[in-house]
Design an enzyme around this catalytic site. Structure first.
Site, PDB file in Angstrom:
ATOM      1  N   HIS A  16       0.832  -1.203   0.000  1.00 26.48           N
ATOM      2  CA  HIS A  16       0.000   0.000   0.000  1.00 26.48           C
ATOM      3  C   HIS A  16       0.863   1.249   0.000  1.00 26.48           C
ATOM      4  O   HIS A  16       1.995   1.234   0.473  1.00 26.48           O
ATOM      5  CB  HIS A  16      -0.842   0.061   1.278  1.00 26.48           C
ATOM      6  CG  HIS A  16      -1.905  -0.969   1.341  1.00 26.48           C
ATOM      7  ND1 HIS A  16      -1.824  -2.056   2.160  1.00 26.48           N
ATOM      8  CD2 HIS A  16      -3.077  -1.066   0.697  1.00 26.48           C
ATOM      9  CE1 HIS A  16      -2.920  -2.802   2.017  1.00 26.48           C
ATOM     10  NE2 HIS A  16      -3.683  -2.222   1.129  1.00 26.48           N
ATOM     11  N   SER A 252      -9.259   3.278   1.127  1.00 26.52           N
ATOM     12  CA  SER A 252      -9.775   1.917   1.181  1.00 26.52           C
ATOM     13  C   SER A 252      -8.616   0.934   1.017  1.00 26.52           C
ATOM     14  O   SER A 252      -7.650   1.209   0.324  1.00 26.52           O
ATOM     15  CB  SER A 252     -10.809   1.765   0.082  1.00 26.52           C
ATOM     16  OG  SER A 252     -10.638   0.540  -0.539  1.00 26.52           O
ATOM     17  N   LYS A 253      -8.732  -0.230   1.662  1.00 26.75           N
ATOM     18  CA  LYS A 253      -7.577  -1.124   1.711  1.00 26.75           C
ATOM     19  C   LYS A 253      -7.355  -1.933   0.446  1.00 26.75           C
ATOM     20  O   LYS A 253      -6.282  -2.459   0.234  1.00 26.75           O
ATOM     21  CB  LYS A 253      -7.715  -2.092   2.888  1.00 26.75           C
ATOM     22  CG  LYS A 253      -7.440  -1.426   4.202  1.00 26.75           C
ATOM     23  CD  LYS A 253      -7.002  -2.403   5.263  1.00 26.75           C
ATOM     24  CE  LYS A 253      -6.535  -1.630   6.478  1.00 26.75           C
ATOM     25  NZ  LYS A 253      -6.493  -2.367   7.694  1.00 26.75           N
ATOM     26  N   ARG A 254      -8.390  -2.081  -0.361  1.00 33.60           N
ATOM     27  CA  ARG A 254      -8.250  -3.036  -1.451  1.00 33.60           C
ATOM     28  C   ARG A 254      -8.464  -2.460  -2.850  1.00 33.60           C
ATOM     29  O   ARG A 254      -8.636  -3.199  -3.782  1.00 33.60           O
ATOM     30  CB  ARG A 254      -9.227  -4.202  -1.236  1.00 33.60           C
ATOM     31  CG  ARG A 254      -8.774  -5.176  -0.181  1.00 33.60           C
ATOM     32  CD  ARG A 254      -7.587  -5.999  -0.674  1.00 33.60           C
ATOM     33  NE  ARG A 254      -7.215  -7.016   0.286  1.00 33.60           N
ATOM     34  CZ  ARG A 254      -6.348  -6.844   1.278  1.00 33.60           C
ATOM     35  NH1 ARG A 254      -5.752  -5.670   1.439  1.00 33.60           N
ATOM     36  NH2 ARG A 254      -6.050  -7.819   2.107  1.00 33.60           N
TER      37      ARG A 254
END
Ligand code: GLU
Length: 490
Positions: A16, A252-254
């Protein structure tokens, strides 16, 4: 004391953007203090483990010039860097804690724990273990162990204790031990939890500074209690602030656009990414914005990292990338461009390789001041590699530029044709400019009256490099051909 920092990701996805910042700050801090930066893989949660992610991570770090001093499977391996290969080590420490009565077996089933959590939530209470197994008698424990009841091991949190730690970035963090959950240290699958493995490894690997993002602040009191239980000196903690999107919401993580890979794929220059990321939360206390890696190492101070969140904004990244494109040498960028095209657009690379490197470099020399990133190169240069079409007559005309009739456009194109066909190739852009300006002046025309139609005739585009740059890039012969072709048509 040698400074040792580490990045300790759980390999579950791509890297990330915020993890890259964590790596960077760890790297800068270690290098600034002539210390060591290591990569350790926290893969004890086997359900979330993604096999390719470690290799991917090493690739990303290499791409960003953030090479760790130690990483999994390095040639001089001091110890295993995958936590899943260190299970015996954790077991030993768990046993020590149980023997010293600092941890206890918990035989509660997951159904009971779910039920407990549900009840607490309904009552609006914080969800915590109710310590049921803490008070089991020795006989009860022995009996359950002997009959094979699955168990976990939990930390015994001392009662009425103030847990305190100084965070370099934030402030003194104080928590009362009654508010700390008696966390699981060993799971029923015999894998340690993050908390135990993290503390044991940081200690055994001589980590002096734990620099990680803010989400881990609430876990740190648990870690402090573990350090105390082992009689170990805790490292210095620095929790870096969260990154938000431009909408001020947590990223957002994804989604793909939070993966560093997404920016590598669009071929942002690593120096631009690093420069921008460094400033997301760190204030260099100067109006200067552009820093090389060495300058970052020299100036970076943990104390100058903000307490508040920072905003990740692609427009700002574009700004940094444009700067580095503009200010990098064409030769350096040309190599990068070819690598980029080989990976993402091999047909286009094949096409440009039918032209000389010299020609391609001239194209890049011009484009690097116009594009924000390499993936804009192809769409902006097609007319320089494929034969230009004949421009619509309307495109040649432009009232603002005082090209009000085809007659004027024709005079302009003839003038340009005369220059390019009576000269050999120009060796630099100034030479083209001098000759044209002189010619245009002598013909009693305005610069734009000539340059606008010439540009359209050479590129058949409304937006393209300017006429003189186009002549310089295309060379005189190709420019003549294109001018002649349109002159025949109008
Ligand atoms: N494994 C944790 C993570 O992926 C590491 C946190 C830490 O740096 O202690 O976020």
């Amino acid at each position: 004391m040698t400074v040792v920092t580490r990045f300790a990701p759980s390999p579950t996805w791509y890297v990330h953007i915020w993890s890259l910042r964590t790596v960077l700050y760890n790297y800068l801090f270690a290098k600034k203090h002539s210390g060591k930066f290591m990569l350790r893989i926290e893969d004890t949660d086997r359900t979330r483990y993604v096999e390719w992610s470690v290799e991917n991570m090493l690739g990303v770090l290499a791409n960003m010039w953030l090479i760790p001093d130690e990483w999994p499977n390095n040639p001089w391996d001091l110890w295993p860097y995958f936590q899943s290969e260190r299970l015996d080590i954790y077991k030993k420490y768990i046993e020590q804690l149980v023997q010293e009565d600092k941890a206890y077996y918990c035989f509660c089933s997951s159904e009971r724990l779910d039920e407990l959590r549900k009840e607490q939530t309904e009552l609006g209470l914080p969800t915590k273990y109710d310590k049921k197994c803490r008070y089991l008698s020795l006989e009860e424990i022995k009996e359950k162990l002997a009959s094979g009841v699955p168990y976990t091991v939990r930390l015994k949190v001392p009662e009425n204790k103030e847990v305190v730690f100084d965070d370099v970035i934030k402030w003194k963090v104080k928590v009362m031990s009654k508010d700390v959950d008696e966390q699981v240290l060993l799971k029923s699958d015999w894998f340690p939890t993050y908390h135990l493995a993290n503390v044991v490894d940081d200690h055994l690997m001589w980590v002096t500074h734990v620099i990680r993002w803010d989400e881990w602040t609430p876990s740190t009191p648990k870690h402090i209690l573990l350090y105390e239980a082992f009689w170990w000196k805790p490292p210095v903690f620095a929790h870096i602030p969260l990154l938000l999107g431009t909408d001020k919401k947590k990223l957002s993580k994804r989604t793909w656009d939070v993966a560093v890979e997404a920016y590598i794929e669009k071929w942002y220059l690593s120096e631009a990414i690093i420069n921008y990321i460094a400033l997301l939360g760190w204030n260099p206390k100067t109006t200067e914005e552009f820093f090389s890696m060495n300058e970052l190492i020299e100036r970076f101070e943990l104390e100058q990292v903000h307490k508040a969140w920072a905003v990740f904004d692609v427009e700002r990244l574009n700004f940094f990338n444009s700067y580095y494109l503009k200010n990098s040498s064409t030769d350096y960028l040309y190599d990068k461009l070819c690598n980029y095209l080989a990976k993402y657009s091999p047909e286009f690379l094949e096409k440009i390789k039918t032209f000389s490197d010299d020609y391609n470099k001239k194209v890049l020399w011009e484009l690097k001041t116009k594009i924000k990133k390499f993936d804009e190169f192809e769409e902006n240069t097609r007319f320089l590699y494929w034969e230009a079409n004949i421009p619509a007559k309307d495109l040649l005309l432009n009232e603002k530029m005082k090209v009000e009739s085809i007659g004027i456009a024709k005079i302009a194109l003839e003038l340009a044709l005369d220059v390019v066909s009576s000269n050999s190739d120009f060796s630099n852009i100034d030479e083209v400019r001098d000759i044209f300006i002189e010619k245009i002046k002598n013909a009693w025309l305005k610069n734009w009256q000539v340059l606008w139609p010439v540009r359209c005739a050479l590129s058949w585009e409304q937006y393209s490099p300017w006429a003189l740059e186009l002549i310089y890039i295309l060379g005189n012969q190709k420019s003549s051909e294109r001018l002649e072709k349109i002159l025949k048509e109008i």
